[in-house]
Design a protein around this motif. Sequence first.
Motif, short mmCIF file in Angstrom:
data_model
loop_
_atom_site.label_atom_id
_atom_site.label_comp_id
_atom_site.label_asym_id
_atom_site.label_seq_id
_atom_site.Cartn_x
_atom_site.Cartn_y
_atom_site.Cartn_z
N ASP A 197 -42.92 -11.89 24.83
CA ASP A 197 -42.64 -10.88 23.82
C ASP A 197 -43.90 -10.51 23.03
N LEU A 198 -44.68 -11.53 22.67
CA LEU A 198 -45.92 -11.27 21.93
C LEU A 198 -46.93 -10.54 22.80
N SER A 200 -46.41 -8.66 25.50
CA SER A 200 -45.98 -7.30 25.79
C SER A 200 -46.18 -6.39 24.58
N ASN A 201 -45.98 -6.91 23.38
CA ASN A 201 -46.19 -6.12 22.17
C ASN A 201 -47.67 -5.78 21.99
N LYS A 204 -48.61 -3.12 24.43
CA LYS A 204 -48.09 -1.83 23.98
C LYS A 204 -48.99 -1.23 22.91
N ILE A 220 -38.02 -6.41 29.58
CA ILE A 220 -38.85 -6.84 28.47
C ILE A 220 -38.38 -6.12 27.21
N LYS A 221 -38.28 -6.86 26.13
CA LYS A 221 -37.75 -6.29 24.89
C LYS A 221 -38.63 -5.18 24.32
N ASN A 222 -39.94 -5.42 24.28
CA ASN A 222 -40.83 -4.55 23.51
C ASN A 222 -41.26 -3.28 24.22
N ILE A 223 -41.27 -3.28 25.53
CA ILE A 223 -41.85 -2.14 26.24
C ILE A 223 -41.04 -1.77 27.47
#
Length: 286
Positions: A197-198, A200-201, A204, A220-223
């Motif tokens: 998560d970190l 991928s953020n 982004k 993936i949550k963020n992207i």
Amino acid sequence: MINMFTKLENIQNVTESENKVVQYILTHPDSVMTMSIKELSEACYVSTSAIYRLCDKLDVDGYNDFKIRLSHSLTEYTKRKGNIDYNFPFKENQTQYQVLSSLKENYEQTLLSTFDLFETDEIRKVVSRMQKSKNITVYTSANNIFFAQSFKMQMQEIGVRVEVPVDEYEQRLLATTSGPDDLAIIISYEGRLINIDLISNLLKINNTAVLLISSSDYQIKNIIPNYRIFMPSYEHKYVKLANFSTRLSLLYILDGLYSCYFETDYKNNLEKRIKYAQLSGASKNE
């Protein structure tokens, strides 16, 4: 061409009515071959418009084209849907011959299923992006590090630098310093990468292009990744003897990326690989 049944197994963003059609087709593949669209809609208790919408999402030209593609895919699908337990491919008290035979069948069907999930146009786009990228970094968990490092070595043998950060700090650091000219390859069957998560953020924020290699069930949550390559999602996340199918699928995907990249400039890449192998081998012998 991707197997139509594989497409149905992995299709996303369908409505409840469309999902009823999907599940009916997967459960009754032979019967659907002789059904009109009206008969299929009645069997699924949905409108014919739901079936047409599903055809659009599958990128086929109407119901007749859909049935033709199903027919072409049926033999392969029937073979693949044999009595294979991907989580427990061999059982207690089996002979060594039975164990080895079960693994062989598991591997054969894994390769077939992975091949069915390849979208050649997506592979072409990924390879093109690899060629244009300033840096290529592979982010993955401990279980897949060996395969990522093998991919790294192959690419370096034709003069392409690939990074495979192992510890969490290095992963965060490379994601932090990535940029829009780079490509990040995230390998995560179902999100077991601790930093995902970190990372991928950060990717982004830095506008870094992302290729996600995962099961079709994982997001993936963020992207939203720029590119996706799927592994068959037959294995349970935890309840299984080992990652037999997932490991082989990932190896096939990474070898496939290397091979397709190699093919774009075959003669030059072959010359570089032989040259680098000879030089590195000579230095070892000195």
